[in-house]
Motif scaffolding. Structure first.
Motif, PDB file in Angstrom:
ATOM      1  N   UNK A 129       0.839  -1.197   0.000  1.00  0.00           N
ATOM      2  CA  UNK A 129       0.000   0.000   0.000  1.00  0.00           C
ATOM      3  C   UNK A 129       0.880   1.255   0.000  1.00  0.00           C
ATOM      4  N   UNK A 130       1.910   1.247   0.838  1.00  0.00           N
ATOM      5  CA  UNK A 130       2.802   2.414   0.914  1.00  0.00           C
ATOM      6  C   UNK A 130       3.529   2.607  -0.411  1.00  0.00           C
ATOM      7  N   UNK A 131       3.924   1.500  -1.059  1.00  0.00           N
ATOM      8  CA  UNK A 131       4.640   1.613  -2.330  1.00  0.00           C
ATOM      9  C   UNK A 131       3.712   2.126  -3.428  1.00  0.00           C
ATOM     10  N   UNK A 132       2.503   1.561  -3.500  1.00  0.00           N
ATOM     11  CA  UNK A 132       1.576   1.984  -4.555  1.00  0.00           C
ATOM     12  C   UNK A 132       1.133   3.427  -4.304  1.00  0.00           C
ATOM     13  N   UNK A 133       0.846   3.737  -3.034  1.00  0.00           N
ATOM     14  CA  UNK A 133       0.370   5.081  -2.701  1.00  0.00           C
ATOM     15  C   UNK A 133       1.351   6.158  -3.125  1.00  0.00           C
ATOM     16  N   UNK A 134       2.659   5.846  -3.051  1.00  0.00           N
ATOM     17  CA  UNK A 134       3.637   6.873  -3.392  1.00  0.00           C
ATOM     18  C   UNK A 134       3.721   7.140  -4.883  1.00  0.00           C
ATOM     19  N   UNK A 135       3.131   6.245  -5.701  1.00  0.00           N
ATOM     20  CA  UNK A 135       3.110   6.555  -7.133  1.00  0.00           C
ATOM     21  C   UNK A 135       2.004   7.572  -7.436  1.00  0.00           C
ATOM     22  N   UNK A 136       1.039   7.749  -6.514  1.00  0.00           N
ATOM     23  CA  UNK A 136      -0.007   8.753  -6.736  1.00  0.00           C
ATOM     24  C   UNK A 136       0.642  10.139  -6.732  1.00  0.00           C
ATOM     25  N   UNK A 137       0.362  10.950  -7.741  1.00  0.00           N
ATOM     26  CA  UNK A 137       0.937  12.307  -7.738  1.00  0.00           C
ATOM     27  C   UNK A 137       0.381  13.109  -6.565  1.00  0.00           C
ATOM     28  N   UNK A 138       1.240  13.791  -5.813  1.00  0.00           N
ATOM     29  CA  UNK A 138       0.767  14.561  -4.648  1.00  0.00           C
ATOM     30  C   UNK A 138      -0.301  15.580  -5.035  1.00  0.00           C
TER      31      UNK A 138
END
Lengths: 398, 255, 355
Positions: free
Chosen positions: B103-112
């Motif tokens: 989840x943390x890895x995938x979430x960080x691909x979301x553009x801020x």
């Protein structure tokens, strides 16, 4: 004694992750709306709860899926791989039902409403989608399926999503109406977004790869180079975009032929320059560490067999460093997709244009029309490049 | 580190680093307080602009608002993120570790910026969506690095700690956390730096920050505003990054 | 005293430690040995309950170990492991003080204890007290690891292949130090290794394990002389069994009065020592293997001391090609001699094959 109790609960619940997700989904559905119904685009609507939105058979189906997932979370009578398989399979009808129920509700709700009335998805819709994805991730991790089977599952899920979007099912949703209004514009902005990303990545690679090699060959340069490049990574993107405007505008004014080429204070030029600056550090750093990770003994062996420095670089160092270099490419691609959103603020276009336009007009659907595809784009790019990284590794290390 | 007494070149480098950091901090404070004194300069640079100095709010207020946004969201992120990282590395929560990590890895691909935009339909305009987006986004590197940092503690060290009679909480407080601290702080550093940037864009959803003059300048075609906002937020980011670098080095054990 | 009674450990239905019973008296140096996967480490870790017991009991000085809270138990037992497990963020002194800190000793007592242990392990306090572990050599780190294990004066010291990761030379030095520390402190030690030479060098008792079962539990000499079965015989190693035996024998056991005048009874073996005024041997007449030279000058390289192992004495005889070594005291005075013949004599008396 605490241990014994812990064992006891574990004996009954086989998969606490799945149980937690189920409880979260049920709590979300109980408290938050599944959809919103509003009389027109600008008025915020009234919340519609899950049990109000779904027809009887849909509710029944959802309950069945929920029970199947509950069964999968318990250790008896299934347990082990059978449980995980059941959970994985149950995500597919859940995904389909989530989309279908929303579209179906929108059709029914809008039959005798005014043409300005709108239905939009609510928090519970997103929660179900999210929980669905998490259950699938958990099940896939537990099952440790091979690449082919994982791809098969992915294709099945993709097929469901495409089928939902292909027909008229989701057409009455307000975000899809927004999309219909903006169809041509949407494609333009998609292409523009991708062009900006590609336009930044190509120069970043052309400059970054040799710089990484240079840092490896001249270790003394390394620290200085890295700390300069790190400054760009640190600076907020919008600040870099903003600071580039003035010099570029001056440049465009001073050299009119540059201005004719489209280089000026705003638009693509400052966006691409800033994106290149942001992309350099990960590319240089990963090229450097990829090359530095090649074992000294391997290099010595290559020299010992009479390879020239050029042969060693192309036949030994680059192939061995490739996975790390590609990881760098993955990082900058995902980063560039995200930063390009911000570039819309200096008139470079892309999906960010929808977002900031939507924020300006308080048109949430327009915001989502920009934000959701950007996220999908970033996740897809991340996935594809991860696959590429895996493929670049020796077969037994994947 | 290659001697009991740091070598002269190292001392010299450290002194130069101190000097640079000190100079940057002085510059940051001076610009925040004294931007108005630079009005003649901006007037000379941008003769076409009628009003070359942002006056709708003081830069001190904007700076404090910006720092406040980042501080509040980062504090929540650190508390929740470290707690989550600890939970999934304890026996009771280990089952959740693969899920939370991916989840943390995938979430960080979301553009801020996209996360910020999506927070608007959930929380409306203003301070709230910015805090939500910053907190959620800031969580991910903290969780990831907490898990990674705790994972770097050698198994033999843990066995020795247990074998010497430390209780689980003693092992956590005296061995695991100190040894993981460098990596955890690196995660906080990433999270804070991203949040300083995202808080800047926060002004597009109505949160007051150093992005306010910047965005106002972009919208109103006033380059002087843009430069004033960009300079301050850029300096803030660099100073923060250098401070974290120091903090990280403080927790480096071994090489 | 440590008693293992029917000790059993099951992992996923498989018995990795199977009904082991043995008693180690206080002050003994017990070595658990066996091929990898034989359950020796698991057995050791059950003593301080790093591994929970599946069956059986462990009694430590009268207390059943499962009656005590695990942490309290472990503070009574020293524990040293391979690659030390030193805490990288603590100095040498802080590492050694781990258990005293946990036991909340007063600071002055901890400081004294750290100094005492650093002296025992020949670690210069000025140089090492405030050093961090990554600056230590493998041998130094291992000494700190053992010092830490001994810090709170534990009743028992457990060591899990502590010298497994250091080079052979350092290893020998550490073994010698360990032996000295054992003699100095009189601690009961349980030591796990897979190296038979290490076991023979250190142990007063050896427990040989295979497939989780105790195959033989004996004093080292008995294990060599009367192996329980072929597995034991093979594990000890056939080829240099005689040499191994000699490594457990000491010169003083074989020493006899020096020959100070010629005896013409046995040609070739007849010899006599020449002494200086202080009683130190200066030359040997006769008893040389490779030539007929009547007189050989005594060199320090081929003298023996009473504490030297017979293996080393034999090695010196072979290397310097003499039939007999002078045994000297710490002033270098001749106090006896030890010869090829003597080795054979005693071995034969012990019932060893005379081959």
């Amino acid at each position: 004694m605490a241990l014994a109790m812990h064992d006891g609960s574990r004996r009954m619940v086989g998969n606490r992750v799945l149980l937690t997700l189920l409880i979260a989904a049920v709590a979300g559905a109980a408290l938050l709306p599944f959809a919103n119904l509003s009389p027109n685009r600008l008025v915020s609507g009234q919340p519609v709860m899950l049990w109000q939105a779904l027809s009887a058979w849909q509710l029944g189906g959802l309950t069945l899926i929920g029970l199947a997932l509950l069964l999968a979370a318990l250790s008896q009578p299934l347990g082990g791989r059978a449980s995980s398989r059941l959970a994985l399979i149950a995500t597919l009808p859940l995904l389909a039902l989530d989309f279908y129920a929303l579209g179906d509700y929108a059709h029914r709700a809008l039959v005798d409403a005014s043409p300005a009335a709108r239905v939009s998805q609510g928090a519970t819709f997103w929660i179900l989608l999210f929980v669905c994805a998490l259950i699938a991730i958990d099940a896939l991790q537990r099952l440790r399926l091979g690449l082919a089977r994982r791809a098969l599952y992915g294709l099945a899920a993709l097929a469901i999503v495409i089928a939902c979007f292909a027909g008229e099912l989701l057409a009455p949703l307000s975000i899809m109406r927004e999309f219909a209004n903006q169809r041509d514009n949407f494609l333009d902005q998609l292409v523009r977004h991708l062009l900006l990303v590609a336009g930044a990545l190509v120069p970043a690679l052309v400059v970054g790869l040799p710089l990484g090699l240079l840092a490896r060959r001249r270790e003394r340069l390394r620290n200085g180079l890295f700390s300069v490049l790190n400054v760009f990574q640190t600076l907020p993107s919008i600040a870099v975009f903003g600071l580039l405007i003035a010099p570029l505008a001056a440049l465009g004014k001073a050299l009119p032929w540059l201005g004719d080429l489209g280089i000026g204070g705003i638009g693509a030029a400052p966006a691409i320059i800033a994106l290149v600056l942001y992309s350099l550090l990960p590319i240089v750093r990963n090229t450097y560490s990829g090359l530095a990770g090649v074992p000294g003994a391997t290099l010595e062996a290559a020299r010992g067999m009479g390879m020239t420095p050029r042969q060693i670089l192309w036949r030994v160092e680059i192939p061995l460093a490739l996975p790390v270099i590609l990881s760098g490419l993955r990082i900058v691609t995902v980063q560039a997709i995200g930063l390009t959103v911000v570039a819309a603020l200096i008139g470079a276009g892309g999906f960010g244009a929808f977002i900031f336009q939507g924020l300006g007009q308080y048109a949430i659907d327009l915001v989502l029309l920009g934000a959701v595809p950007t996220i999908v784009l970033a996740v897809v790019a991340d996935f594809a490049l991860r696959l590429l990284v895996a493929l670049s590794r020796p077969a037994d290390a994947r | 580190m290659n001697g009991t007494i740091p070598g002269v070149p190292r001392l010299r480098a450290a002194a130069a680093g101190n000097l640079r950091l000190g100079a940057l901090i002085v510059l940051l404070v001076a610009l925040t307080l004294g931007m108005a004194q630079l009005e003649p300069l901006f007037r000379a640079l941008f003769p076409d602009l009628g009003n070359p100095l942002y006056r709708r709010d003081s830069f001190l207020n904007l700076m404090l608002a910006h720092i406040g946004l980042v501080l509040v969201s980062s504090l929540i992120s650190v508390v929740v993120g470290v707690a989550a990282g600890l939970f999934v590395t304890r026996p009771a929560g280990r089952e959740f570790e693969p899920m939370v990590s991916s989840l943390a890895a995938i979430g960080q691909t979301f553009p801020p910026a996209a996360v910020l935009a999506i927070a608007v339909p959930l929380a409306g305009f203003g301070f709230a969506p910015t805090i939500i987006a910053l907190t959620l986004y800031g969580l991910l590197p903290v969780i990831q690095n907490t898990i990674a940092g705790l994972g770097t503690v050698p198994a033999t060290t843990l066995e020795a700690a247990r074998g010497n009679g430390m209780s689980a909480s003693q092992i956590l407080m005296r061995v695991e956390l100190p040894l993981a601290m460098q990596v955890i702080i690196a995660g906080v550093r990433i999270s804070v730096i991203i949040n300083i940037g995202t808080a800047t864009i926060g002004s597009t959803v109505g949160a007051k920050s150093l992005g306010t003059p910047l965005i106002a300048g972009l919208v109103g075609n006033n380059l002087a505003y843009v430069i004033q906002g960009a300079l301050l937020v850029g300096l803030l980011a660099i100073v923060t990054d250098l401070l974290f670098e120091r903090l990280e080095r403080h927790y480096a054990f071994g090489d | 005293m440590i008693e293992l009674k029917g000790l059993t450990k099951t992992y996923a239905g498989k018995r990795v430690v199977d009904d082991i019973s043995l008693t180690l008296e206080s002050g003994e140096f017990g070595v658990l040995i066996g091929p990898s996967g034989c359950g020796k480490s698991t057995t050791l870790k059950m003593i301080n309950r790093l591994v929970p017991l599946s069956g059986g009991r462990i009694v430590l000085n009268g207390d059943d170990v499962t009656d005590l809270p695990a942490e309290q138990l472990r503070r009574r037992i020293g524990y040293a492991i391979q690659s030390t497990g030193l805490f990288p963020h603590w100095t040498v002194a802080q590492n050694i003080a781990t258990v005293p800190q946990l036991l909340k000793w007063p600071k002055s007592r901890i400081d004294d204890r750290v100094d005492e242990l650093m002296a025992m392990f020949h670690l210069d306090p000025v140089e090492f007290r405030h050093q961090y572990p990554h600056r230590l050599s493998g041998g130094q780190a291992q000494r700190v690891g053992v010092a830490r294990a001994l810090a709170a004066d534990p009743e028992v010291l457990l060591m899990d292949e502590p010298f497994g990761a250091v080079d052979p030379l350092t290893r020998e030095v550490l073994q010698a130090e360990m032996k000295r520390v054992h003699q100095q402190t009189g601690k009961t030690i349980v030591f796990v290794t897979h190296d038979m030479d290490e076991a023979l060098q250190l142990a007063t008792r050896i427990a040989l394990l295979n497939h989780g079962r105790l195959v033989q539990y004996d004093r080292p000499i008995e294990m060599m002389v009367t192996p329980a079965d072929d597995f034991v015989r093979e594990f000890i190693g056939q080829a240099d069994l005689g040499l191994k035996l000699l490594s457990r024998r000491w010169v003083h056991q074989y020493q006899r009065a020096p020959s100070l005048e010629h005896h013409a009874t046995l040609p070739g073996l007849d010899h006599c020592w020449q002494l200086d005024d202080a009683g130190r041997p200066i030359a040997l007449e006769g008893a040389r293997l490779d030539d007929d030279s009547e007189r050989t000058e005594v060199k320090p390289e081929w003298t023996a001391t009473p504490e030297m192992s017979m293996k080393e004495a034999l090695s010196r005889m072979v290397w310097y090609r003499v039939m007999v070594l002078p045994v000297i005291d710490d002033q270098g005075r001749l106090i006896g001699e030890v010869g090829m013949q003597g080795i054979m004599g005693i071995q034969a008396a012990n019932g060893m094959p005379a081959s």
